[in-house]
Design a protein around this motif. Structure first.
Motif, PDB file in Angstrom:
ATOM      1  N   SER A 218       8.629   6.444 -26.142  1.00 57.07           N
ATOM      2  CA  SER A 218       8.946   7.782 -26.622  1.00 57.07           C
ATOM      3  C   SER A 218       9.319   8.728 -25.491  1.00 57.07           C
ATOM      4  O   SER A 218      10.108   9.663 -25.677  1.00 57.07           O
ATOM      5  CB  SER A 218       7.757   8.351 -27.397  1.00 57.07           C
ATOM      6  N   THR A 219       8.772   8.486 -24.296  1.00 56.80           N
ATOM      7  CA  THR A 219       8.947   9.405 -23.169  1.00 56.80           C
ATOM      8  C   THR A 219      10.184   9.085 -22.339  1.00 56.80           C
ATOM      9  O   THR A 219      10.529   9.846 -21.436  1.00 56.80           O
ATOM     10  CB  THR A 219       7.685   9.371 -22.279  1.00 56.80           C
ATOM     11  N   ALA A 276       4.886  12.983 -35.317  1.00 54.67           N
ATOM     12  CA  ALA A 276       5.344  13.717 -34.139  1.00 54.67           C
ATOM     13  C   ALA A 276       6.348  12.906 -33.339  1.00 54.67           C
ATOM     14  O   ALA A 276       7.369  13.429 -32.867  1.00 54.67           O
ATOM     15  CB  ALA A 276       4.147  14.096 -33.267  1.00 54.67           C
ATOM     16  N   MET A 277       6.101  11.607 -33.187  1.00 60.88           N
ATOM     17  CA  MET A 277       7.012  10.756 -32.427  1.00 60.88           C
ATOM     18  C   MET A 277       8.357  10.635 -33.152  1.00 60.88           C
ATOM     19  O   MET A 277       9.422  10.588 -32.514  1.00 60.88           O
ATOM     20  CB  MET A 277       6.385   9.378 -32.205  1.00 60.88           C
ATOM     21  N   SER A 278       8.338  10.607 -34.468  1.00 60.26           N
ATOM     22  CA  SER A 278       9.579  10.566 -35.242  1.00 60.26           C
ATOM     23  C   SER A 278      10.376  11.861 -35.063  1.00 60.26           C
ATOM     24  O   SER A 278      11.613  11.834 -34.962  1.00 60.26           O
ATOM     25  CB  SER A 278       9.266  10.351 -36.727  1.00 60.26           C
ATOM     26  N   VAL A 279       9.685  12.974 -35.017  1.00 65.06           N
ATOM     27  CA  VAL A 279      10.348  14.264 -34.817  1.00 65.06           C
ATOM     28  C   VAL A 279      11.005  14.315 -33.435  1.00 65.06           C
ATOM     29  O   VAL A 279      12.123  14.836 -33.273  1.00 65.06           O
ATOM     30  CB  VAL A 279       9.341  15.409 -35.001  1.00 65.06           C
ATOM     31  N   VAL A 280      10.327  13.787 -32.422  1.00 70.07           N
ATOM     32  CA  VAL A 280      10.900  13.750 -31.072  1.00 70.07           C
ATOM     33  C   VAL A 280      12.186  12.914 -31.062  1.00 70.07           C
ATOM     34  O   VAL A 280      13.192  13.286 -30.447  1.00 70.07           O
ATOM     35  CB  VAL A 280       9.876  13.190 -30.067  1.00 70.07           C
ATOM     36  N   SER A 305       8.412  21.111 -31.721  1.00 72.52           N
ATOM     37  CA  SER A 305       7.506  20.782 -32.825  1.00 72.52           C
ATOM     38  C   SER A 305       6.890  19.403 -32.624  1.00 72.52           C
ATOM     39  O   SER A 305       5.695  19.195 -32.857  1.00 72.52           O
ATOM     40  CB  SER A 305       8.264  20.829 -34.157  1.00 72.52           C
ATOM     41  N   GLY A 306       7.706  18.432 -32.187  1.00 69.87           N
ATOM     42  CA  GLY A 306       7.177  17.092 -31.952  1.00 69.87           C
ATOM     43  C   GLY A 306       6.273  17.026 -30.746  1.00 69.87           C
ATOM     44  O   GLY A 306       5.166  16.477 -30.805  1.00 69.87           O
ATOM     45  N   CYS A 374       8.134   2.569 -34.121  1.00 67.93           N
ATOM     46  CA  CYS A 374       7.917   1.224 -34.670  1.00 67.93           C
ATOM     47  C   CYS A 374       6.761   0.524 -33.958  1.00 67.93           C
ATOM     48  O   CYS A 374       5.915  -0.106 -34.603  1.00 67.93           O
ATOM     49  CB  CYS A 374       9.189   0.397 -34.540  1.00 67.93           C
ATOM     50  N   ALA A 375       6.731   0.645 -32.627  1.00 68.69           N
ATOM     51  CA  ALA A 375       5.665  -0.009 -31.865  1.00 68.69           C
ATOM     52  C   ALA A 375       4.303   0.553 -32.232  1.00 68.69           C
ATOM     53  O   ALA A 375       3.325  -0.189 -32.387  1.00 68.69           O
ATOM     54  CB  ALA A 375       5.924   0.157 -30.367  1.00 68.69           C
ATOM     55  N   LEU A 376       4.229   1.875 -32.379  1.00 67.18           N
ATOM     56  CA  LEU A 376       2.955   2.500 -32.743  1.00 67.18           C
ATOM     57  C   LEU A 376       2.527   2.081 -34.139  1.00 67.18           C
ATOM     58  O   LEU A 376       1.353   1.773 -34.386  1.00 67.18           O
ATOM     59  CB  LEU A 376       3.086   4.016 -32.657  1.00 67.18           C
ATOM     60  N   ALA A 377       3.485   2.028 -35.073  1.00 63.87           N
ATOM     61  CA  ALA A 377       3.164   1.648 -36.451  1.00 63.87           C
ATOM     62  C   ALA A 377       2.705   0.196 -36.536  1.00 63.87           C
ATOM     63  O   ALA A 377       1.803  -0.139 -37.313  1.00 63.87           O
ATOM     64  CB  ALA A 377       4.370   1.872 -37.344  1.00 63.87           C
ATOM     65  N   LEU A 378       3.306  -0.679 -35.715  1.00 62.65           N
ATOM     66  CA  LEU A 378       2.995  -2.107 -35.803  1.00 62.65           C
ATOM     67  C   LEU A 378       1.729  -2.496 -35.066  1.00 62.65           C
ATOM     68  O   LEU A 378       1.044  -3.448 -35.450  1.00 62.65           O
ATOM     69  CB  LEU A 378       4.165  -2.925 -35.251  1.00 62.65           C
TER      70      LEU A 378
END
Length: 418
Positions: A218-219, A276-280, A305-306, A374-378
């Motif tokens: 994400s970063t 938040a990661m999706s918003v970023v 916001s993210g 995706c990585a965070l969700a999985l």
């Protein structure tokens, strides 16, 4: 939601943590704002200006996980004190530096100071807060850092106009003294060694790896916003539009972080982190659009916001899932992941921008952020390998011998950092 928030996040130790991060951010931003001008005045090149921040970030990146482990083992105050000394000595040495190379070398000291001060302070914020308000406490901690970022640049230019670089360096030394006073006043029960600290200090926390890996992805695009967006907008003849972004972004970041700093405690840390990661990821796509006042203002709102929610919520999630004896190490691992993403992203997206375009670089940052979602969700949705065991204090039972580096006197009323 109230701007003030719960009383549980305004205890003496937590207030000391907030003051620490605000002070160190003001001092760091003053230096980060003025040192590029100083290096150029001394005859430095653009490459040397870039090295200023690369050196500092790389030092912090490798230091943070180890520092988190030290906090688990030795407590916070013995770790923060050398960091304050490093900040003071570096600011004094900068008074004598006369070449760009010397200043670049001294950035090692700033990297050490940043890692030794902000990481223990963030660990204190997490461990000193009641579990039910941990997200709010960490949100308040990073809000204090954001306020420091807002104050730093105007203070830096004011000092430069009033007394030049020597006055600016002297003010940074004064902030180091202020930090020493704040840390010296921390109660002894947050400064001693942790009885349950691991005898062997691992380099990273395995429990924090899934979340940290997602944060790195994400970063990747983070540094491109501040390194390449000004060049992108000016190159498109949108210098005035650029002002919209850099005015709206910090103002909305601070306001949104203040309003929503406790939302993850109610909705769940993982759920809010994914949002938040999706918003970023969406924000990087907006930045890739042809720049106009409207597009950059909208991108600033979405990105702020993210980012207002992302890191504080991930930190709360990591603490929630880490074994009790290595929560400091887990937060250090997460913090190092942020720096790693910035370092990798600076080089990667710079190469993409050189070979294709700035817009392509921002779009690539968005793709990596989406991969982070995706990585965070999985990975993070799986059950933690080791469930944290509540302490007697967290359970509301009678106080027993200390088992962790707890910083609070009682869970509901006790006082908790690229």
């Amino acid at each position: 939601m109230s701007l003030l928030g719960s009383r549980a996040v305004f205890t003496p130790v937590l207030l000391a943590c907030y003051a620490t991060t605000a002070a160190v951010h003001v001092a760091s931003i003053v230096l980060n704002t003025l040192l590029p001008f100083h290096v150029v005045d001394l005859g430095g090149t653009k490459t040397q200006v870039g090295l200023l921040f690369s050196v500092m970030t790389i030092v912090s990146m490798f230091l943070r996980p180890t520092v988190g482990g030290w906090v688990d083992r030795f407590g916070a105050r013995p770790v923060i004190a050398p960091g304050i000394a490093a900040l003071a000595l570096t600011s004094l040495a900068l008074q004598l530096a006369t070449t760009p190379v010397t200043i670049i070398v001294l950035m090692v000291g700033l990297g050490v100071a940043n890692g030794l001060i902000t990481t223990p302070a963030s660990v204190l914020s997490a461990l000193s807060s009641p579990p039910a308000h941990r997200g709010e406490a960490l949100g308040t901690y990073y809000l204090a850092g954001s306020l420091g970022i807002a104050v730093g640049p105007p203070l830096a230019f004011g000092l430069r106009a009033l007394g030049g670089m020597h006055l600016a360096f002297a003010v940074v030394t004064a902030f180091a003294v202020l930090l020493a006073v704040i840390v010296a006043r921390l109660p002894s029960n947050v400064a001693g060694p942790a009885a349950a600290g691991p005898r062997r200090l691992p380099l990273i926390s395995r429990s924090a790896l899934p979340v940290s890996f997602a944060l790195v992805l994400s970063t990747i695009g983070h540094s491109s916003v501040f390194a390449f967006l000004p060049l992108y907008a000016v190159g498109q003849g949108q210098t005035a539009a650029l002002a919209w972004f850099f005015v709206v972004y910090p103002a909305w970041l601070i306001l949104w972080r203040a309003l929503l700093r406790g939302v993850s405690d109610r909705l769940g840390h993982l759920r809010v982190s994914l949002f938040a990661m999706s918003v970023v990821a969406l924000a990087y796509l907006l930045i890739a659009l042809p720049p106009t006042p409207l597009s950059l203002a909208l991108a600033a709102l979405v990105l702020a916001s993210g980012n207002a929610l992302l890191y504080p919520t991930l930190a709360a999630l990591v603490v929630e899932r880490a074994p009790e004896r290595e929560r400091g190490l887990a937060l250090g691992t997460l913090s190092g992941a942020w720096d790693l993403g910035v370092v990798v992203g600076s080089a990667l997206l710079g190469a993409v921008a050189d070979h294709f375009s700035y817009a392509t670089g921002f779009a690539v940052g968005s793709v990596f952020a989406a991969l982070g979602v995706c990585a965070l969700a999985l990975t993070a949705t799986r059950r933690p390998l080791t469930e944290p065991v509540p302490t007697p204090r967290e359970m509301g039972g009678p106080e027993m011998a200390p088992q962790t580096p707890q910083c609070s006197e009682r869970p509901g009323t006790a006082g908790s950092l690229l």
